[in-house]
Design an enzyme around this catalytic site. Structure first.
Site, PDB file in Angstrom:
ATOM      1  N   THR A 237      -4.740  10.941   4.056  1.00 14.88           N
ATOM      2  CA  THR A 237      -3.598  11.641   4.472  1.00 14.88           C
ATOM      3  C   THR A 237      -1.907  11.162   4.986  1.00 14.88           C
ATOM      4  O   THR A 237      -2.239  10.143   5.883  1.00 14.88           O
ATOM      5  CB  THR A 237      -3.791  12.650   5.583  1.00 14.88           C
ATOM      6  OG1 THR A 237      -5.228  13.048   5.092  1.00 14.88           O
ATOM      7  CG2 THR A 237      -3.055  13.689   5.821  1.00 14.88           C
ATOM      8  N   CYS A 323       2.355 -12.952  13.632  1.00 15.02           N
ATOM      9  CA  CYS A 323       1.213 -12.126  12.865  1.00 15.02           C
ATOM     10  C   CYS A 323      -0.074 -12.952  12.803  1.00 15.02           C
ATOM     11  O   CYS A 323      -1.126 -12.191  12.470  1.00 15.02           O
ATOM     12  CB  CYS A 323       1.522 -11.879  11.261  1.00 15.02           C
ATOM     13  SG  CYS A 323       2.931 -10.507  11.491  1.00 15.02           S
TER      14      CYS A 323
HETATM   15  N1  PLP Z   1       4.603 -10.068   5.126  1.00 16.03           N
HETATM   16  C1  PLP Z   1       5.245 -10.922   6.001  1.00 16.03           C
HETATM   17  C2  PLP Z   1       6.530 -11.632   5.377  1.00 16.03           C
HETATM   18  C3  PLP Z   1       5.591 -10.736   7.461  1.00 16.03           C
HETATM   19  O1  PLP Z   1       6.449 -11.363   8.077  1.00 16.03           O
HETATM   20  C4  PLP Z   1       4.242  -9.778   7.960  1.00 16.03           C
HETATM   21  C5  PLP Z   1       4.282  -9.593   9.286  1.00 16.03           C
HETATM   22  O2  PLP Z   1       4.858 -10.334  10.032  1.00 16.03           O
HETATM   23  C6  PLP Z   1       3.537  -9.013   7.104  1.00 16.03           C
HETATM   24  C7  PLP Z   1       3.766  -9.389   5.704  1.00 16.03           C
HETATM   25  C8  PLP Z   1       2.446  -7.996   7.479  1.00 16.03           C
HETATM   26  O3  PLP Z   1       2.986  -6.798   7.924  1.00 16.03           O
HETATM   27  P1  PLP Z   1       2.394  -5.613   8.871  1.00 16.03           P
HETATM   28  O4  PLP Z   1       2.631  -6.256  10.049  1.00 16.03           O
HETATM   29  O5  PLP Z   1       3.152  -4.444   8.329  1.00 16.03           O
HETATM   30  O6  PLP Z   1       1.059  -5.606   8.339  1.00 16.03           O
END
Ligand code: PLP
Length: 375
Positions: A237, A323
């Protein structure tokens, strides 16, 4: 702590009250499921399609190839695996060696399935050498995936030229535009990419919403299957409030782009001026770079300790990529640009945003104090 100075906008951004208020009606009043056929649902469907058209209009891409996802990681997984799975298991994919783990780990999984992955090196300035990239293409190469802007360095890759070269060899191009979207003007027709990923929380939308685009006509298998939403490309959804928030956030960022770029440049210049007398090195191209991202190394300094020191002063910066924080490995991006260990260890990423001149002066002052303390 009375005030936080947030300098980690490449990790995530604040959601403005304008964006929050734009979302509220779709949680409180117009909360229908867009797949239902009574009026509450039909209204929600209309809102979703209206947002898709508004975003496609800003990015100058075909709205019929634009799908809502949960964010950058899902979009990278969906598109790279989805394209790969339309070809033979022995085929080849080329990615740069500075991609985000969302791309690199996806490729690692494809490698286990039998695909060959070629990791294209970047130059010391973090940019791809197109002639060298072309040499890596084989008759088995089906896809090239190069990010538009790097999350650690902020460097902007020459995607337009990469697409011209790749298409000459009939190779598709995917780009991870997670860092670039909302921080530079993007014209997909001009760029020429076949697919792209975006993430709302990097440009003022809430976390958990993003975009996956595949040019209509290009083949890509769905990744998340189920109820067949998003034309069967991405089941589940639709997150209507977040879709609305992301649309408003992207419109806001696009409208303010000239001001934003000038402001980021002002803050960056002020910060470097305030650091005068300090020994440092700025990493990555300074010509092709997002104006708000500054990757800076201090020799013989522990970047993790510097980050913690700044945290104790109410300042948020990153010393790698948020991340995949927690990882003790030195950054693969800094290794790829051949930065010496001496500098890699002392690197922080500053990503400016809604900061004042006073904030920036204070941050530079704190860095100077820390460097003096550890001497
Ligand atoms: N790709 C890049 C270049 C990023 O900097 C990040 C997150 O920092 C991602 C992908 C992942 O994105 P999301 O946090 O929306 O999963």
């Amino acid at each position: 702590m009375d005030k936080i100075i947030y300098l980690d906008n490449a990790a995530t951004t604040a959601v403005s009250s304008e964006v929050v208020y734009s979302m509220l009606p779709y949680m409180i009043e117009q909360y229908g499921n867009p797949s239902t056929s009574y009026s509450l649902g039909r209204e929600a469907r209309e809102v979703v399609e209206n947002c898709r058209n508004r975003i496609a209009n800003i990015l100058n891409c075909d709205p019929t190839g634009l799908y809502f996802t949960s964010g950058g990681t899902e979009s990278d997984n969906t598109l790279i695996k989805g394209i790969a799975h339309c070809y033979y298991k022995k085929d080849n994919i080329i990615v740069s060696n500075i991609e985000h783990p969302a791309v690199l780990q996806t490729c690692k999984e494809l490698e286990k399935e039998g695909f060959t992955i070629t990791y294209a090196p970047v130059k010391r300035d973090g940019l791809i050498d197109i002639k060298e990239l072309e040499k890596l293409i084989t008759p088995q190469t089906k896809l090239i995936s190069i990010m538009l802007a790097n999350n650690e360095l902020g460097t902007i890759e020459p995607l337009e030229e990469i697409c011209v070269m790749a298409h000459k060899h009939k190779v598709l191009v995917h780009t991870d535009m997670v860092q670039a979207t909302g921080h530079m003007l993007i014209d997909i027709q001009k760029l020429g990419v076949d697919s792209f990923s975006c993430s709302g929380h990097k440009f003022g939308a809430p976390k958990g919403i993003g975009l996956a685009y595949i040019r209509p006509g290009a083949k890509c298998k769905p990744f998340i299957v189920g109820g067949g939403q998003e034309q069967g490309f991405r089941s589940g959804t639709e997150n209507v409030p977040a879709i609305v928030g992301m649309t408003v956030a992207l419109e806001k960022a696009t409208k303010n782009m000239t001001y934003y770029i000038n402001r980021m440049n002002t803050l960056r210049e002020l910060f470097l001026k305030e650091l005068s007398g300090v020994k440092y090195k700025i990493n990555g191209s300074q010509k092709y770079v997002l104006p708000g991202t500054l990757n800076i190394s201090f020799p013989r300094v522990d970047g993790e300790n510097l980050k913690l020191y700044l945290d104790s002063k109410g300042i948020c910066v990153s010393n790698g990529s948020a991340c995949h924080s927690g990882s003790v490995e030195p950054s693969h991006v800094l290794k790829a640009i051949k930065l010496s260990d001496n500098y890699i260890n002392g690197t922080i990423r500053i990503s400016f945003g809604d900061n004042t001149e006073k904030d920036i002066q204070y941050v530079a002052q704190c860095i100077k104090e820390y460097l003096k303390e550890i001497k």
